[in-house]
Design an enzyme around this catalytic site. Structure first.
Site, PDB file in Angstrom:
ATOM      1  N   GLY A 223       0.825  -1.205   0.000  1.00 41.31           N
ATOM      2  CA  GLY A 223       0.000   0.000   0.000  1.00 41.31           C
ATOM      3  C   GLY A 223       0.856   1.250   0.000  1.00 41.31           C
ATOM      4  O   GLY A 223       0.548   2.234   0.678  1.00 41.31           O
ATOM      5  N   GLY A 224       1.917   1.223  -0.797  1.00 40.38           N
ATOM      6  CA  GLY A 224       2.955   2.260  -0.742  1.00 40.38           C
ATOM      7  C   GLY A 224       2.717   3.504  -1.558  1.00 40.38           C
ATOM      8  O   GLY A 224       3.630   4.321  -1.702  1.00 40.38           O
ATOM      9  N   ASP A 248       0.382  -1.292  -4.680  1.00 37.85           N
ATOM     10  CA  ASP A 248      -0.804  -0.509  -4.345  1.00 37.85           C
ATOM     11  C   ASP A 248      -1.888  -0.877  -5.347  1.00 37.85           C
ATOM     12  O   ASP A 248      -1.673  -1.661  -6.271  1.00 37.85           O
ATOM     13  CB  ASP A 248      -0.527   1.000  -4.359  1.00 37.85           C
ATOM     14  CG  ASP A 248      -1.374   1.734  -3.313  1.00 37.85           C
ATOM     15  OD1 ASP A 248      -2.616   1.570  -3.350  1.00 37.85           O
ATOM     16  OD2 ASP A 248      -0.822   2.440  -2.464  1.00 37.85           O
ATOM     17  N   ASN A 269      -4.077  -5.638  -3.893  1.00 36.90           N
ATOM     18  CA  ASN A 269      -5.020  -5.240  -2.861  1.00 36.90           C
ATOM     19  C   ASN A 269      -4.638  -5.980  -1.586  1.00 36.90           C
ATOM     20  O   ASN A 269      -4.662  -7.215  -1.537  1.00 36.90           O
ATOM     21  CB  ASN A 269      -6.445  -5.619  -3.287  1.00 36.90           C
ATOM     22  CG  ASN A 269      -7.501  -5.208  -2.278  1.00 36.90           C
ATOM     23  OD1 ASN A 269      -7.216  -5.020  -1.105  1.00 36.90           O
ATOM     24  ND2 ASN A 269      -8.732  -5.082  -2.729  1.00 36.90           N
ATOM     25  N   PHE A 270      -4.274  -5.248  -0.524  1.00 35.15           N
ATOM     26  CA  PHE A 270      -3.752  -5.918   0.665  1.00 35.15           C
ATOM     27  C   PHE A 270      -4.817  -6.667   1.463  1.00 35.15           C
ATOM     28  O   PHE A 270      -4.498  -7.312   2.470  1.00 35.15           O
ATOM     29  CB  PHE A 270      -2.951  -4.972   1.571  1.00 35.15           C
ATOM     30  CG  PHE A 270      -3.588  -3.636   1.874  1.00 35.15           C
ATOM     31  CD1 PHE A 270      -4.830  -3.547   2.464  1.00 35.15           C
ATOM     32  CD2 PHE A 270      -2.904  -2.463   1.573  1.00 35.15           C
ATOM     33  CE1 PHE A 270      -5.399  -2.320   2.757  1.00 35.15           C
ATOM     34  CE2 PHE A 270      -3.459  -1.222   1.866  1.00 35.15           C
ATOM     35  CZ  PHE A 270      -4.706  -1.153   2.461  1.00 35.15           C
ATOM     36  N   ARG A 285       3.208   1.579   5.842  1.00 35.81           N
ATOM     37  CA  ARG A 285       3.311   2.959   6.327  1.00 35.81           C
ATOM     38  C   ARG A 285       1.928   3.613   6.329  1.00 35.81           C
ATOM     39  O   ARG A 285       1.280   3.720   5.290  1.00 35.81           O
ATOM     40  CB  ARG A 285       4.261   3.769   5.445  1.00 35.81           C
ATOM     41  CG  ARG A 285       4.426   5.240   5.878  1.00 35.81           C
ATOM     42  CD  ARG A 285       5.363   5.963   4.934  1.00 35.81           C
ATOM     43  NE  ARG A 285       5.493   7.380   5.216  1.00 35.81           N
ATOM     44  CZ  ARG A 285       6.369   7.906   6.067  1.00 35.81           C
ATOM     45  NH1 ARG A 285       7.200   7.120   6.737  1.00 35.81           N
ATOM     46  NH2 ARG A 285       6.436   9.216   6.254  1.00 35.81           N
ATOM     47  N   HIS A 289      -3.681   2.548  10.476  1.00 33.95           N
ATOM     48  CA  HIS A 289      -4.502   3.562  11.152  1.00 33.95           C
ATOM     49  C   HIS A 289      -5.746   3.924  10.338  1.00 33.95           C
ATOM     50  O   HIS A 289      -6.604   4.651  10.816  1.00 33.95           O
ATOM     51  CB  HIS A 289      -3.679   4.807  11.489  1.00 33.95           C
ATOM     52  CG  HIS A 289      -3.432   5.740  10.350  1.00 33.95           C
ATOM     53  ND1 HIS A 289      -3.135   7.076  10.544  1.00 33.95           N
ATOM     54  CD2 HIS A 289      -3.433   5.552   8.997  1.00 33.95           C
ATOM     55  CE1 HIS A 289      -2.963   7.666   9.380  1.00 33.95           C
ATOM     56  NE2 HIS A 289      -3.133   6.768   8.434  1.00 33.95           N
TER      57      HIS A 289
END
Length: 381
Positions: A223-224, A248, A269-270, A285, A289
């Site tokens: 997801g960078g 990503d 897709n993570f 990163r 959250h």
């Protein structure tokens, strides 16, 4: 008094990054102590207007024009460059100068200062649009949403002020990619978020950790975004060429103007199984959250399933103290809640989350004390 203030100014400008932030915090506290009730109300009244007029400045390319000019520009010259009416432009420029976004050199004449040059850069320009177009409507909807829901916890990404603000029933990360301009601004601001100060890999012993690892890849940036962290790593450690993978969503990678040389770029897709196996580090990163615990556990378990014998996870996030949380962190905490039904986490909450995903905390290195930005090294239990 003037001599004392000038001496303080000179000392502050010579301070290192930690000292600079101490001065900023001191000035913030001092301002609050000095404010009259009228001053407080005036400050609140200006909060919305400042980002609004900054957005006008970006729309008109005022910051760009001033930053590119070697000489001050008067209103007539800027009116020609922007196409804005002379009188209206005068009001906008006067305001921008009064809040320090540009510098007024004389009657009707302006030049760039440090803030101007910052706002002329694509990443920070994207930040102005993101805060105005994306975050602004959500904050406007926040009080009414809480009243309607009787001030209950927000932990469902489909039931947040975001849906109220944009009249959608879709979660933010499903709706925003369908809005290319809004989505591009998010990606732009991510390239400069936390850009100043020591990089995480200078505090966390990254080079020592990879010294005995002979496999590949060394790091998968999950997801960078636009790959700014991979690029920073490769610049600092050229031996990592062709050993870094940027992942990503396809719609994010399509916005890349060029693929970074020496870095493999792969759509992923993570929330789906991790296709890259046995990497030394899987790096996240400011990903976790964005999601409540159940979603984070799903992401982490996909990474654990891809582990080789030397694999670890690096989580680049805020690790909040139990008291005295800095204002930047509390701002982002409430922003995550309003937009995504998520939050920033304390050290105890990180331990609990990782334990549920079959991991434990090996170490935590805080590289930005002001915001509590940290690297959590997570290893199998």
């Amino acid at each position: 008094m003037d001599a004392i203030l000038e001496q303080l100014r000179a000392l502050a400008l010579q301070a290192d990054d930690a000292g600079r932030h101490k001065v900023l915090d001191f000035m913030r506290d001092l301002r609050l102590q000095l404010e009259t009730p009228h001053d407080t109300l005036s400050r609140f009244s200006g909060m919305h207007l400042e980002i609004t007029v900054a957005r006008m400045g970006e729309d008109l390319d005022i910051f760009k024009h001033l930053a590119e000019s070697e000489q001050p520009l008067n209103i007539e010259a800027l009116a020609t460059k922007t196409g804005a009416a002379h009188s209206l432009l005068g009001h906008i420029l006067r305001y921008l100068a009064s809040v320090g976004m540009i510098h007024e050199t004389g009657p009707g004449t302006f030049t760039a200062n440090g803030v101007t040059r910052t706002l002329a850069q694509p990443g920070y320009r994207g930040g102005i649009y993101h805060f105005f177009d994306n975050i602004g409507p959500i904050f406007q909807a926040f009080p009414a949403f809480l009243a309607e829901t009787k001030y209950q916890d927000i932990n469902d990404p489909t039931k947040t002020p975001f849906q109220k603000a944009f009249a959608t029933d879709r979660p933010a990360f499903q709706w925003l990619p369908s809005q290319p301009e809004r989505f591009a601004h998010i990606q732009q601001v991510m390239t400069v978020q936390g850009a100043h100060g020591a990089p995480w890999f200078s505090i966390f012993p990254f080079e020592k950790e990879i010294d005995s690892f002979s496999g590949s890849p060394v790091l998968v940036d999950v997801g960078g975004g636009f790959g700014h962290q991979c690029t920073a790593l490769l610049t600092a450690l050229p031996q990592l060429r062709d050993k870094l993978i940027l992942q990503d969503l396809p719609q994010t990678l399509e916005l890349l103007q060029s693929h970074p040389d020496g870095i493999e770029v792969t759509p992923h897709n993570f929330f789906e199984p991790q296709p890259v196996k046995d990497a030394r580090f899987y790096y996240l990163r400011t990903v976790l959250h964005d999601y409540p615990d159940d979603k984070c556990i799903a992401i982490l378990k996909h990474l654990v399933d891809a582990f080789g014998p030397d694999s670890h996870i690096l989580i680049d996030e805020m690790v909040l103290p139990t008291a005295g949380v800095p204002w930047e962190a509390t701002t982002i905490d409430l922003t995550m809640m309003a937009c995504l039904g998520a939050r920033e986490r304390t050290v105890a909450e990180w331990h609990t989350l990782l334990d549920a995903a079959g991991l434990r905390v090996e170490r935590i290195d805080t590289y930005s004390p002001r915001r509590r930005d940290s690297i959590i090294q997570a290893v199998p239990k």
